[in-house]
Design a protein around this motif. Structure first.
Motif, mmCIF file in Angstrom:
data_model
loop_
_atom_site.group_PDB
_atom_site.id
_atom_site.type_symbol
_atom_site.label_atom_id
_atom_site.label_comp_id
_atom_site.label_asym_id
_atom_site.label_seq_id
_atom_site.Cartn_x
_atom_site.Cartn_y
_atom_site.Cartn_z
ATOM 1 N N GLY B 713 0.765 -1.130 0.012
ATOM 2 C CA GLY B 713 0.649 0.043 0.511
ATOM 3 C C GLY B 713 1.341 1.433 0.154
ATOM 4 N N ALA B 714 2.042 1.218 0.066
ATOM 5 C CA ALA B 714 3.063 2.021 -0.021
ATOM 6 C C ALA B 714 2.969 2.841 -0.768
ATOM 7 C CB ALA B 714 4.467 1.791 0.968
ATOM 8 N N LYS B 715 3.419 4.531 -0.728
ATOM 9 C CA LYS B 715 3.685 5.100 -2.325
ATOM 10 C C LYS B 715 5.284 6.134 -1.446
ATOM 11 C CE LYS B 715 -0.209 7.359 -1.826
ATOM 12 N NZ LYS B 715 -1.211 8.345 -2.440
ATOM 13 N N GLU B 716 5.329 6.888 -2.547
ATOM 14 C CA GLU B 716 6.123 7.844 -1.726
ATOM 15 C C GLU B 716 6.871 8.961 -1.168
ATOM 16 O OE1 GLU B 716 8.656 11.531 -2.859
ATOM 17 O OE2 GLU B 716 6.178 12.058 -2.617
ATOM 18 N N VAL B 717 7.930 9.033 -1.042
ATOM 19 C CA VAL B 717 7.762 10.255 0.836
ATOM 20 C C VAL B 717 8.877 10.948 0.795
ATOM 21 C CG1 VAL B 717 9.213 9.101 2.275
ATOM 22 C CG2 VAL B 717 7.635 10.613 2.862
ATOM 23 N N GLY B 718 10.214 10.638 -0.587
ATOM 24 C CA GLY B 718 11.499 11.177 -0.552
ATOM 25 C C GLY B 718 11.094 12.838 -1.399
ATOM 26 N N GLN B 719 10.148 13.043 -1.820
ATOM 27 C CA GLN B 719 10.782 14.252 -2.688
ATOM 28 C C GLN B 719 9.150 15.701 -2.161
ATOM 29 O OE1 GLN B 719 12.456 14.383 -6.604
ATOM 30 N NE2 GLN B 719 12.688 11.993 -6.473
ATOM 31 N N GLY B 720 7.560 14.054 -2.230
ATOM 32 C CA GLY B 720 6.582 15.577 -2.448
ATOM 33 C C GLY B 720 6.930 16.077 -1.160
ATOM 34 N N PRO B 721 6.801 15.889 -0.351
ATOM 35 C CA PRO B 721 6.467 16.726 0.596
ATOM 36 C C PRO B 721 7.648 18.645 0.708
ATOM 37 C CG PRO B 721 6.981 15.219 1.998
ATOM 38 C CD PRO B 721 7.676 13.978 0.524
ATOM 39 N N LEU B 722 8.655 18.438 -0.367
ATOM 40 C CA LEU B 722 9.577 19.381 -0.291
ATOM 41 C C LEU B 722 8.215 20.460 -1.241
ATOM 42 C CD1 LEU B 722 13.082 20.659 -1.275
ATOM 43 C CD2 LEU B 722 10.805 21.121 -3.018
ATOM 44 N N LEU B 723 7.567 20.036 -1.913
ATOM 45 C CA LEU B 723 6.586 20.645 -2.748
ATOM 46 C C LEU B 723 5.890 21.869 -1.830
ATOM 47 C CD1 LEU B 723 5.979 17.869 -5.347
ATOM 48 C CD2 LEU B 723 7.172 20.058 -5.995
ATOM 49 N N PRO B 724 5.025 21.602 -1.155
ATOM 50 C CA PRO B 724 3.859 23.059 -0.906
ATOM 51 C C PRO B 724 4.432 23.740 -0.099
ATOM 52 C CG PRO B 724 3.900 20.836 -0.074
ATOM 53 C CD PRO B 724 4.911 20.409 -0.856
ATOM 54 N N VAL B 725 6.342 23.483 0.271
ATOM 55 C CA VAL B 725 6.816 24.826 1.260
ATOM 56 C C VAL B 725 7.085 25.599 1.292
ATOM 57 C CG1 VAL B 725 8.625 24.159 2.927
ATOM 58 C CG2 VAL B 725 7.563 22.276 2.556
ATOM 59 N N ILE B 726 7.305 25.640 0.009
ATOM 60 C CA ILE B 726 8.060 27.299 -0.760
ATOM 61 C C ILE B 726 6.634 27.953 -0.765
ATOM 62 C CG2 ILE B 726 9.077 27.962 -2.312
ATOM 63 C CD1 ILE B 726 10.751 24.792 -1.974
#
Lengths: 158, 791
Positions: B713-726
């Motif tokens: 059931g897993a998906k990615e976490v390495g890159q996505g969380p950066l996106l909304p921060v900026i």
């Protein structure tokens, strides 16, 4: 360029070797003594990866001329464990995910050790201050702060 | 649901954590081989020049120098993408940026290597430098790739899905904005290092701090003209990547060549300054967005233009270009969408993929643009996002298949936890909150070079003593992929992750995984490991069931034992179970592969943006800004991430925190800036990355949407969380001070300038006003996918 005998202690063991004027402590540790746990990230004192303790004070070993540690006692990440038992910081860093790529970790651990030796119960702000010279690019420092706090509290309970 | 797992979902440390903290992890630079030589590069001092001659004779004559090579020794071009093979390991005929490698030496020690570099005589004829986007579009400068004068356009793209003009025509409100995203770099703590050893038997081994041993293997094969089977690439422990070690690099090729020439091992360790030139970091992007809305906030149409300053070479540039237009639709239902993008060549270090590859720039623009539109429409930032949020199991107008999607839940989590609705517009002056969202791929849907083979393969071999060894080429760059693989295999076999032996990233020993990029490893290598683990488990379970005389369906693997569910006495140890299985059915070796479903449309550019699943993130940032100095203090960050399933919450939280950290650095501090073609500060002193003093507390929420195709059931976490921060930072600064800084990094100078504008009665905005007047040709019109429902 002259050669000099350097006589100092590393992780509790006496070491004697020939060094040139320009040889840095980082080069002596990594290349002459093959203590590769100490890392280099910039070679010009900007990243903190090469932090070791000289007479219990954290220094950037890439900026220290080896001859300056004559007669001193140097501690690297390989010397943090006592009688094979990992330092509380080493356990806490591992347990709480404070190391991701692990490259800043040895330097970070030495800075944290110096901090706790000086101030066994630091506040979060004091931890931030104590680690401000060690760059980490992976963790956002958060789990590092938590690990230092955990190690400090375990030390207190001991 | 997580109750069904034994090790998945536990906050376990990395399997190698104690090695890391004891200083025992071995990176390339920690290696020494007998007879090893030191390699160094001579790099260009010109941003753009013709090489008239190179005389290496004085360097070669220096005692202690074993070889000097130039571009003539490595004439074959290469590049990460098959369509743009425009790089040489050492410059041939022309240099195109300051810091480009021109020659390489191998010597007995660093001092002699440096002396040798100084003895190489290069005669240059400087050429007109092209350093800005505007210059690149003028016609009276030399073309970087080609002869004569002309525009330096690398690639342009123009795609339309649906009918954009019709969408604007039925809008109640249309808004246009222009944004700029400054270029920045990875700055992994470990510099790039390669160690090559060419044996007497004609076998080349390269140890490298690379995220992509498979692609380096292919590049060595091509450039060195050696059979692939005579090349072994090993990615050792890697001291951080973030996309910065995802290309084949000059030093990997020159170390190999120098070892072939000298017959001795050669190590090249790039200096920190050289790493800034090797770069491949975030493209500077100028962008323009026009969106039509209904009065309720629903988007009717969007037109997005991007202009990428690519630097001197292609690298991943064609993919980067399309990525700046691909993922806007993965968060919002956009019924009609046109994307036009352009990448130019300039005389600066080549740009490439950095965490989020081509998507953080448009995400910044889009999320700020939405906040502005919401204000004009009398809507709040939460509502405009909820109204447009994509539905799970839907298809976007640009043919991206969405599966699990917890975007709305992520928004709800951070809005509630941060008291966003209460705080927004009501905090004391100087304080503010901002909201933004993002989405990212769980792996690029296609491999970099066309092939129909699996994108990831995993093997598991079981020893007769019960030892389990997993073989995978996935590189652990700190994100924890090795622990992830150990975890899913341990879960299948009823063991602990630390019980699993991991053999990683060695082209001789491990089956192919394409590498750690595009957030693909958990999804693809994870699925391959799940498949392999299930095969082993099934054979072991069958053997034990036969031994105990029960139905295999009754047999469970748990806690190092294999036995009858609910009947603890009827079991055997794992080691005994293994022996039973080997005796019954032979060698206990199994493999699993993962190939992404065929998702690409048939139009040009359809291969970029497709993914078997998308992660979703929402972020609220709270800031405290000093109006007099423009200094921004980030007080707290709330980030919710739809990860599908957190296989290890400790490690996934660490990825979120690291992504937030990197996003804050990009939002507020970091930028690659140049004076002409000269980098203004290629050092960690001048290039400001956040320190321990700059990092705010982060509240992380892991939302589990249980992706149907993800590994467990897993998906990615390495890159996505950066996106909304900026964009969340930019939106928070607007809430705090009422000014809009439409370009990153948002430096104190820009904030002070915007406030000064306000005090003089001018708009409180800093940012670009216009975009180049570039005529995009060959617009490809693509029908929306079958069954696409216009909202």
């Amino acid at each position: 360029m002259a050669d000099h005998i350097l006589d100092f202690d590393v992780n509790g063991e006496n070491r004697r070797l020939l060094v040139t004027d320009q040889r840095t402590l980082l080069e002596v540790l990594r290349e002459d003594l093959v203590l590769t746990g100490t890392k280099h990230g910039c070679d010009v004192g900007e990243c903190g990866a090469c932090t070791v303790l000289v007479d219990d004070r954290p220094v950037l070993s890439c900026l220290v001329i080896a001859r300056q540690v004559e007669g001193s006692s140097v501690r690297t990440v390989e010397g943090l464990a006592i009688d094979g038992a990992p330092d509380l910081l080493q356990e806490a860093f591992a347990e709480l995910g404070a190391a991701q790529c692990g490259y800043c970790t040895p330097g970070m651990l030495l800075s944290a050790r110096a901090l706790l030796d000086d101030n066994p119960e630091p506040t979060t702000d004091e931890i931030r201050e104590g680690l401000a010279g060690n760059l980490c690019r992976c963790t956002g420092y958060i789990k590092i702060f938590e690990a230092v706090e955990l190690a400090a509290s375990r030390d207190h309970d001991r | 649901m997580s109750g069904a797992f034994s090790v998945v979902g536990e906050r376990l440390p990395r399997v190698d954590a104690m090695d890391q903290t004891m200083g025992k992890t071995q990176y390339v630079d920690d290696m020494t081989l007998p007879g090893m030589l030191v390699g160094r590069h001579l790099t260009s001092i010109h941003a753009h020049a013709r090489i008239l001659s190179i005389d290496t004779s004085r360097a070669e004559a220096l005692v202690g120098v074993h070889a000097v090579i130039t571009g003539a020794d490595l004439p074959i071009t290469y590049g990460i993408l098959p369509i743009s093979q425009d790089e040489h390991a050492l410059a041939v005929g022309r240099v195109r940026y300051v810091g480009e490698p021109v020659a390489a030496v191998a010597a007995i020690n660093p001092e002699i290597a440096e002396q040798a570099l100084a003895l190489i005589d290069v005669s240059y004829e400087p050429l007109d430098e092209v350093v800005t986007l505007e210059q690149a579009l003028e016609t009276d400068h030399p073309m970087l790739h080609g002869d004569g004068l002309g525009q330096n356009v690398h690639r342009s793209a123009a795609l339309e899905f649906g009918d954009v003009e019709e969408g604007f025509a039925r809008a109640d409100y249309v808004r246009e904005d222009v944004f700029f995203f400054g270029g920045n770099t990875h700055a992994a703590l470990e510099t790039h290092v390669a160690l090559a050893s060419y044996s007497q038997t004609g076998k080349l081994t390269l140890w490298s701090s690379t995220q992509v041993p498979h692609y380096v293997h292919r590049t060595l094969e091509k450039v060195l003209e050696l059979p692939a089977g005579r090349i072994r690439v090993i990615a050792t422990a890697i001291g951080g990547g973030f996309g910065g070690k995802t290309d084949p690099f000059s030093h990997e090729l020159t170390a190999a060549k120098l070892s072939m020439v000298t017959g001795r091992p050669v190590k090249i360790n790039l200096s920190r300054e050289e790493v800034f030139y090797a770069h491949r970091g975030r493209h500077p992007v100028l962008m323009w967005v026009k969106t039509g809305f209904e009065n309720n906030g629903q988007i009717t149409s969007m037109h997005f233009k991007t202009f990428l300053d690519g630097g001197a070479y292609s690298s991943y540039g064609v993919a980067s270009l399309y990525y700046t237009g691909a993922l806007q639709t993965t968060t919002y239902r956009i019924p009609n969408y046109r994307f036009e993008g352009l990448r130019v060549f300039t005389n600066k270090p080549p740009c490439g993929p950095k965490r989020g590859h081509g998507t953080p720039q448009p995400r910044f623009g889009l999320e700020c643009h939405l906040d502005k539109a919401a204000a004009d429409l009398g809507l709040d930032p939460v509502t405009i996002r909820q109204v447009n949020a994509v539905e799970p199991f839907s298809t976007t107008v640009n043919h991206l298949r969405i599966t699990s999607c917890a975007l709305v839940e992520c928004i709800d989590k951070v809005v509630e936890a941060s008291d966003f609705t209460v705080k927004r517009g009501r905090l004391p002056s100087g304080r503010g909150v901002g909201l933004a969202v993002g989405a990212y791929m769980s792996g690029a849907g296609l491999p970099i070079y066309f092939n129909d083979m699996p994108q990831s393969e995993v093997q598991i071999k079981i020893d007769r003593g019960g030892g389990v060894t997993v073989y995978s080429m996935a590189t652990d760059i700190g994100q924890g992929s090795t622990t992830m693989l150990a975890t899913v295999v341990a879960e299948a076999l009823g063991l602990e992750p630390r019980d699993i032996n991991m053999v990683i990233a060695d082209t001789d020993l491990t089956p192919v995984d394409l590498g750690s990029y595009s957030s693909r490893v958990t999804f693809m290598a994870g699925n391959a490991a799940v498949t392999a683990g299930a095969k082993i488990r099934s054979r072991v379970v069958q053997a034990v069931a036969d031994e105990l005389g029960v139905d295999p369906a009754q047999v469970v693997t748990k806690g190092g034992r294999v036995g009858v569910s609910g009947d603890l006495d009827r079991c055997v140890t794992w080691a005994e179970a293994v022996r039973l299985a080997i005796a019954a059915t032979g060698p206990l070796v199994e493999s699993g592969g993962y190939t992404a479903p065929k998702l690409a449309g048939t139009f040009r550019g359809a291969g970029v943006g497709i993914s078997p699943a998308y992660s979703y993130s929402a972020c609220v940032v709270e800031v405290d800004c000093a109006a007099d100095t423009g200094l921004v203090k980030v007080e707290r960050v709330w980030l919710a991430h739809d990860i599908g399933r957190a296989l290890n919450p400790l490690l996934t939280e660490g990825q979120v925190e690291g992504g937030v950290y990197m996003g804050l650095g990009e939002a507020l501090y970091e930028e690659h800036t140049f004076r002409g073609g000269l980098h203004r500060g290629p050092s960690l002193l001048d290039y400001k990355i956040p320190t321990a003093l700059d990092m705010p507390p982060v509240e992380t929420f892991l939302v589990e949407s249980d992706d149907p195709e993800g590994p467990l059931g897993a998906k990615e976490v390495g890159q996505g969380p950066l996106l909304p921060v900026i964009p969340a930072v930019a939106n928070a600064i607007h809430d705090a001070l009422g000014v809009r800084i439409d370009e990153v990094p948002i430096t104190p100078q820009k904030i002070v300038a915007a406030l000064r504008n306000v005090s003089r009665g001018r708009p409180g905005r800093i940012g670009p006003e216009t975009i180049p007047d570039f005529e995009f040709s060959r617009l490809t019109r693509v029908e929306p996918p079958e069954g696409f429902v216009t909202p």
